[in-house]
Motif scaffolding. Sequence first.
Motif, PDB file in Angstrom:
ATOM      1  N   ARG A 191       2.988  -9.315   0.150  1.00  0.00           N
ATOM      2  CA  ARG A 191       2.850  -8.786   1.504  1.00  0.00           C
ATOM      3  C   ARG A 191       4.199  -8.198   1.896  1.00  0.00           C
ATOM      4  O   ARG A 191       5.243  -8.803   1.663  1.00  0.00           O
ATOM      5  CB  ARG A 191       2.466  -9.906   2.467  1.00  0.00           C
ATOM      6  N   ALA A 214      -0.122   4.813   3.167  1.00  0.00           N
ATOM      7  CA  ALA A 214      -1.490   4.557   2.711  1.00  0.00           C
ATOM      8  C   ALA A 214      -1.823   5.335   1.438  1.00  0.00           C
ATOM      9  O   ALA A 214      -2.643   4.889   0.633  1.00  0.00           O
ATOM     10  CB  ALA A 214      -2.482   4.903   3.816  1.00  0.00           C
ATOM     11  N   VAL A 250      -0.120   0.453  -3.114  1.00  0.00           N
ATOM     12  CA  VAL A 250       0.174  -0.024  -1.760  1.00  0.00           C
ATOM     13  C   VAL A 250      -1.118   0.061  -0.956  1.00  0.00           C
ATOM     14  O   VAL A 250      -1.767   1.104  -0.939  1.00  0.00           O
ATOM     15  CB  VAL A 250       1.277   0.819  -1.081  1.00  0.00           C
ATOM     16  N   TRP A 251      -1.475  -1.041  -0.297  1.00  0.00           N
ATOM     17  CA  TRP A 251      -2.688  -1.088   0.511  1.00  0.00           C
ATOM     18  C   TRP A 251      -2.324  -1.488   1.933  1.00  0.00           C
ATOM     19  O   TRP A 251      -1.816  -2.587   2.165  1.00  0.00           O
ATOM     20  CB  TRP A 251      -3.678  -2.094  -0.083  1.00  0.00           C
ATOM     21  N   VAL A 252      -2.570  -0.595   2.891  1.00  0.00           N
ATOM     22  CA  VAL A 252      -2.281  -0.872   4.298  1.00  0.00           C
ATOM     23  C   VAL A 252      -3.307  -1.882   4.807  1.00  0.00           C
ATOM     24  O   VAL A 252      -4.513  -1.661   4.703  1.00  0.00           O
ATOM     25  CB  VAL A 252      -2.314   0.425   5.140  1.00  0.00           C
ATOM     26  N   THR A 253      -2.820  -2.992   5.347  1.00  0.00           N
ATOM     27  CA  THR A 253      -3.700  -4.034   5.870  1.00  0.00           C
ATOM     28  C   THR A 253      -3.646  -4.128   7.387  1.00  0.00           C
ATOM     29  O   THR A 253      -4.493  -4.769   7.987  1.00  0.00           O
ATOM     30  CB  THR A 253      -3.360  -5.407   5.256  1.00  0.00           C
ATOM     31  N   VAL A 296       1.496  -4.186   4.650  1.00  0.00           N
ATOM     32  CA  VAL A 296       0.892  -3.724   3.408  1.00  0.00           C
ATOM     33  C   VAL A 296       0.864  -4.860   2.405  1.00  0.00           C
ATOM     34  O   VAL A 296       1.657  -5.797   2.479  1.00  0.00           O
ATOM     35  CB  VAL A 296       1.658  -2.512   2.799  1.00  0.00           C
ATOM     36  N   THR A 320       1.211  -4.987  -1.758  1.00  0.00           N
ATOM     37  CA  THR A 320       1.689  -4.073  -2.785  1.00  0.00           C
ATOM     38  C   THR A 320       2.030  -4.810  -4.067  1.00  0.00           C
ATOM     39  O   THR A 320       2.395  -5.992  -4.034  1.00  0.00           O
ATOM     40  CB  THR A 320       2.921  -3.280  -2.302  1.00  0.00           C
ATOM     41  N   ARG A 363      -4.999   3.882  10.562  1.00  0.00           N
ATOM     42  CA  ARG A 363      -4.525   3.161   9.368  1.00  0.00           C
ATOM     43  C   ARG A 363      -4.335   4.059   8.158  1.00  0.00           C
ATOM     44  O   ARG A 363      -3.846   3.612   7.138  1.00  0.00           O
ATOM     45  CB  ARG A 363      -5.495   2.042   9.011  1.00  0.00           C
TER      46      ARG A 363
END
Length: 189
Positions: A24, A48, A53-56, A83, A85, A188
Amino acid sequence: MTETPNPHIIDADTLTGEMRPIRRAVLSLGSNLGDRLAALQGAVDAIADTPDVWVTGVSPVYETQPLNCPPGSEAFLNAVVLVDTTLSAARLLDRAQAIEDAYDRERGEVANAPRTLDVDLIVVGDRRSDDPALRLPHPRAAERAFVLKPWFDLEPDAELPDHGPIADLLARIGLDGVEPRTDLVLDRG
């Protein structure tokens, strides 16, 4: 952070098969030159679009008074992006600086000079670094309401490593000069 990343949760690189832990990360965004909201949204979109990398989460937007900036500096818009990652902290920093460069961020000799875009790494998992190029957790995050308040909005129980709960840090420093901008919303990406 609400928890230490689980080193057993991994993601395999599809090309090399290399296994990497998912961490995180908290990124702080700021802009006080040009179209501030467009710069923040562009940063969220670029984050994004970053592989691995994943935007949360994306916080509400705040308008903040310049802190330790040259006289005459305009107000900032600030937000925080959470994110997950598999990128290393150094690779994530490289990406953050490339995003700043895409928005014509000028790095001069004047500390805290006005900027089109600032993308700071606040924490990356439980990683610590004293390297002058990459300090983790961010060395001034515990003193910055413009980082702590948007982060608190997303993770009220989060902790800043080596400093404690962000709720306690925020209570200690207060919210002077940090105003919510409910008329501005970031997607997002």
